[in-house]
Design a protein around this motif. Structure first.
Motif, PDB file in Angstrom:
ATOM      1  N   ALA A 195       1.141  -1.795  -0.091  1.00  0.00           N
ATOM      2  CA  ALA A 195      -0.093  -0.242  -0.040  1.00  0.00           C
ATOM      3  C   ALA A 195       0.864   1.145  -0.170  1.00  0.00           C
ATOM      4  O   ALA A 195       0.390   2.462   0.160  1.00  0.00           O
ATOM      5  CB  ALA A 195      -1.135   0.062   1.095  1.00  0.00           C
TER       6      ALA A 195
ATOM      7  N   GLY B 200       2.075  12.760  -8.452  1.00  0.00           N
ATOM      8  CA  GLY B 200       1.675  11.339  -8.233  1.00  0.00           C
ATOM      9  C   GLY B 200      -0.022  12.209  -7.920  1.00  0.00           C
ATOM     10  O   GLY B 200      -0.602  12.399  -8.041  1.00  0.00           O
ATOM     11  N   THR B 201      -0.515  10.286  -6.847  1.00  0.00           N
ATOM     12  CA  THR B 201      -1.886  11.107  -6.366  1.00  0.00           C
ATOM     13  C   THR B 201      -1.793  12.610  -5.301  1.00  0.00           C
ATOM     14  O   THR B 201      -3.069  13.236  -5.710  1.00  0.00           O
ATOM     15  CB  THR B 201      -2.452   9.972  -5.342  1.00  0.00           C
ATOM     16  N   THR B 202      -1.206  12.370  -4.540  1.00  0.00           N
ATOM     17  CA  THR B 202      -0.739  14.035  -4.390  1.00  0.00           C
ATOM     18  C   THR B 202      -1.298  15.075  -4.660  1.00  0.00           C
ATOM     19  O   THR B 202      -1.732  15.812  -4.925  1.00  0.00           O
ATOM     20  CB  THR B 202       0.315  13.703  -3.163  1.00  0.00           C
TER      21      THR B 202
ATOM     22  N   HIS C 201      -6.254   9.755   3.911  1.00  0.00           N
ATOM     23  CA  HIS C 201      -5.010   9.670   3.933  1.00  0.00           C
ATOM     24  C   HIS C 201      -5.284  11.196   3.807  1.00  0.00           C
ATOM     25  O   HIS C 201      -5.573  12.307   3.095  1.00  0.00           O
ATOM     26  CB  HIS C 201      -4.301   8.745   2.328  1.00  0.00           C
TER      27      HIS C 201
ATOM     28  N   SER D 107      -3.167  13.319   1.911  1.00  0.00           N
ATOM     29  CA  SER D 107      -3.144  13.612   0.584  1.00  0.00           C
ATOM     30  C   SER D 107      -4.527  14.391   0.201  1.00  0.00           C
ATOM     31  O   SER D 107      -4.755  15.380  -0.659  1.00  0.00           O
ATOM     32  CB  SER D 107      -3.042  12.907  -0.467  1.00  0.00           C
TER      33      SER D 107
ATOM     34  N   VAL E 278     -10.527   3.518  -1.949  1.00  0.00           N
ATOM     35  CA  VAL E 278     -10.498   2.190  -1.132  1.00  0.00           C
ATOM     36  C   VAL E 278      -9.521   2.456   0.263  1.00  0.00           C
ATOM     37  O   VAL E 278      -8.206   2.847  -0.888  1.00  0.00           O
ATOM     38  CB  VAL E 278      -9.225   0.528  -1.719  1.00  0.00           C
TER      39      VAL E 278
ATOM     40  N   ASN F 137      -6.416   3.466   2.327  1.00  0.00           N
ATOM     41  CA  ASN F 137      -5.444   2.805   2.555  1.00  0.00           C
ATOM     42  C   ASN F 137      -4.740   1.865   3.971  1.00  0.00           C
ATOM     43  O   ASN F 137      -3.848   1.226   3.995  1.00  0.00           O
ATOM     44  CB  ASN F 137      -4.196   3.552   2.814  1.00  0.00           C
TER      45      ASN F 137
ATOM     46  N   ASP G 255     -10.171   9.684  -4.635  1.00  0.00           N
ATOM     47  CA  ASP G 255      -8.880   8.673  -4.563  1.00  0.00           C
ATOM     48  C   ASP G 255      -8.242   7.307  -4.915  1.00  0.00           C
ATOM     49  O   ASP G 255      -9.157   6.602  -3.599  1.00  0.00           O
ATOM     50  CB  ASP G 255      -8.257   9.211  -3.110  1.00  0.00           C
TER      51      ASP G 255
ATOM     52  N   ALA H 112      -5.805   5.482  -5.482  1.00  0.00           N
ATOM     53  CA  ALA H 112      -4.429   5.357  -4.952  1.00  0.00           C
ATOM     54  C   ALA H 112      -4.158   3.755  -4.892  1.00  0.00           C
ATOM     55  O   ALA H 112      -3.459   2.818  -5.177  1.00  0.00           O
ATOM     56  CB  ALA H 112      -3.812   6.280  -4.087  1.00  0.00           C
ATOM     57  N   GLN H 113      -5.596   3.154  -4.196  1.00  0.00           N
ATOM     58  CA  GLN H 113      -5.455   2.066  -3.575  1.00  0.00           C
ATOM     59  C   GLN H 113      -6.173   1.571  -4.791  1.00  0.00           C
ATOM     60  O   GLN H 113      -6.486   0.018  -4.299  1.00  0.00           O
ATOM     61  CB  GLN H 113      -6.021   1.739  -1.919  1.00  0.00           C
TER      62      GLN H 113
ATOM     63  N   SER I 296      -1.336   6.551  -8.643  1.00  0.00           N
ATOM     64  CA  SER I 296      -0.133   7.398  -8.715  1.00  0.00           C
ATOM     65  C   SER I 296       0.627   5.977  -9.011  1.00  0.00           C
ATOM     66  O   SER I 296       0.147   4.820  -8.705  1.00  0.00           O
ATOM     67  CB  SER I 296       0.883   7.179  -6.930  1.00  0.00           C
TER      68      SER I 296
ATOM     69  N   HIS J 208       3.979   4.587  -8.819  1.00  0.00           N
ATOM     70  CA  HIS J 208       4.559   3.497  -8.122  1.00  0.00           C
ATOM     71  C   HIS J 208       3.360   2.815  -7.276  1.00  0.00           C
ATOM     72  O   HIS J 208       4.364   1.534  -6.693  1.00  0.00           O
ATOM     73  CB  HIS J 208       5.161   4.370  -7.277  1.00  0.00           C
ATOM     74  N   LYS J 209       2.027   2.733  -7.348  1.00  0.00           N
ATOM     75  CA  LYS J 209       1.746   2.089  -6.220  1.00  0.00           C
ATOM     76  C   LYS J 209       0.935   0.789  -6.460  1.00  0.00           C
ATOM     77  O   LYS J 209      -0.398  -0.812  -7.132  1.00  0.00           O
ATOM     78  CB  LYS J 209       0.790   2.535  -5.368  1.00  0.00           C
TER      79      LYS J 209
END
Ligand SMILES: Cc1ncc(COP(=O)(O)O)c(C=O)c1O
Length: 456
Positions: A78, A141-143, A171, A173, A221, A223, A248, A250-251, A271, A273-274
């Motif tokens: 995560a 990225g997400t942020t 999160h 973010s 989802v 994190n 969001d 990201a997950q 993002s 990288h996830k």
């Protein structure tokens, strides 16, 4: 604890550790069925829908050992994920053979780099089911994606007395940029508290919406808890109240099929990288009509049509929101990651994670003093957050690390959620397609051994 102390601790600990699982998919013993129920190995094995061993062979880092020849068990997905050979190769090839700046030259390499960069955008469009490639904005990225919306859309559309609705599980973010917006514009941030039952939570969410709500921003989802929000229904409720929506994801995008048109959301962020891709690349999806009406966020090269001494005319989408040299090679890496995951299939990936979560729930249930946080596993993605009463989480995380298990400890950038849960921190194991049932079993055994050791 510095590395020398860790080494000494490991020496002490290695004599008293529990059995260390080897990395394998099948073997003797029981596996978990639905939450709390235990199923025989063969039954659960039959549910595993792809060959994890061959997937693992694609990830060079998973073959390495740490500390004293311990296999690495990576349960920190995560936070960020590992990279298959195809992603590494795509990025290396780009640097070796095609590297140049994009959209700025007519020379051969620049044309090739530009074509590859735009092909990556098309890959991402298809990945999330967007209608048009220019609705995909590459960010870091997400942020960065959420900050872009809060600044550009938010400053233009949110005013004094307006409300921004979040959930308590967000999160940072997806909290701080809205708090900053609220402070700039005299608006109010509201939090929807959660019971981790999707139907009840949808009702609470509905109750918090009003004609003052300008945007509802929530994760697909969580994190920390792996809680899967009823996204489609929440988007529909927000829209009925006249509010915009930002998801969001990201997950979510890395683990399950995602379709922005099916959800009907206005914005979505995730993002690279996830999802097996590199750092420094992320995505903002926005509906064309909204992105078109939004002012640029960052100013600089590439985002303009023209500049004079008196001012500038912004460029078209997506360039308008991609000021400066973009993360070119990272976009190629992200597309390679998306291709890799799509080939395996997101349905199968999420099913695999569901099996791992079921097993983790059942096995953790056998360990006294462990409290799994949040929803039942039927409402979860591949994340298990938990607390252990009476033992320092920090000491536990260090002992698990010394046994080769990478898990995360802390507030996971979700302090309001931990305040809501009445906790300072939590431990988190988060899974991905390369994790195995044997790793889950080994983890719980290592946890039990660590608890025994720490309690003396
Ligand atoms: C749900 C969620 N949102 C946002 C973020 C921030 O992502 P990034 O650091 O890639 O911008 C994370 C990272 O852990 C996350 O899990």
């Amino acid at each position: 604890m510095d590395s020398a102390q860790r080494y000494n601790e490991e020496k002490k600990y290695s004599g008293s550790s529990g059995p260390r699982a080897t990395i394998r998919l099948s073997g003797g013993g029981r596996y978990a069925g639905s939450c709390g129920q235990v199923m025989m190995n063969a039954e659960l094995q039959a549910q595993v829908t792809f060959d994890v061993a061959s997937i693992r062979a694609d990830f060079p880092i998973l073959a390495r050992t740490i500390y004293r020849q311990r296999p690495l068990v990576y349960f920190d997905n995560a936070s960020t994920t590992q990279h298959p050979q195809t992603v590494l190769a795509a990025m290396e090839r780009m640097y070796r053979e095609r590297y140049a700046n994009v959209h700025r030259g007519i020379h051969y390499l620049s044309e090739q780099a530009s074509a590859a960069y735009e092909a990556a955008r098309e890959t991402v469009r298809a990945l999330i089911g967007a209608e048009r490639a220019h609705e995909i904005i590459f960010t870091s990225g997400t942020t960065a994606s959420i900050n872009l919306v809060a600044r550009s859309w938010g400053d233009a559309n949110v005013g004094p007395g307006d409300e921004i609705l979040l959930t308590i599980a967000e999160h940072h973010s997806n909290i701080v940029p809205w708090q900053q917006l609220a402070a700039r514009r005299g608006a109010l941030v509201r939090f929807c508290e959660l019971s981790f039952d999707p139907e009840a939570d949808l009702e609470s969410f509905r109750r918090q919406l009003s004609s003052k709500t300008r945007i509802a921003a929530f994760s697909a989802v969580s994190n920390v808890l792996g809680y899967r929000f009823p996204v489609k229904e929440m988007v529909a409720a927000a829209r009925q109240a006249g509010a915009r929506t930002l998801i969001d994801a990201a997950q979510h995008v890395p683990h399950e099929p995602t379709n922005v048109r099916d959800w009907g959301c206005d914005f979505l962020a995730f993002s690279g990288h996830k999802m097996l891709g590199p750092t420094g690349i992320g995505v903002l999806y926005g509906k064309e009509s909204l992105l078109d009406a939004m002012p640029p966020f960052l100013g600089g090269g590439s985002m303009i049509q023209s500049v004079t001494r008196d001012g500038f005319v912004p460029g078209e989408l997506p360039a308008k929101f991609e000021a400066g040299t973009p993360p070119i090679v990272e976009a190629i890496g992200l597309a390679a990651a998306a291709d890799y995951l799509s080939e395996i299939g997101f349905e199968r990936i999420s099913e695999h994670e569901r099996i791992l979560v079921q097993r983790m729930h059942a096995r953790l249930g056998e360990v006294a003093a462990v409290h799994i946080l949040g929803p039942a596993c039927a409402h979860k993605g591949g994340i298990v957050g938990f607390g252990v009463t009476g033992t320092s989480h920090f000491d536990l995380a260090v002992h698990l690390d010394l046994q080769g298990y990478a898990v995360r400890l802390g507030h996971h950038c979700a302090m309001p959620l931990h305040q809501f849960l009445g906790r300072h921190d939590s431990l988190r194991a988060s899974f991905y397609l390369y994790n195995t049932l044997a790793e889950v079993d080994g983890f719980v055994e290592a946890l039990q051994a660590a608890l025994q050791h720490l309690r003396g």
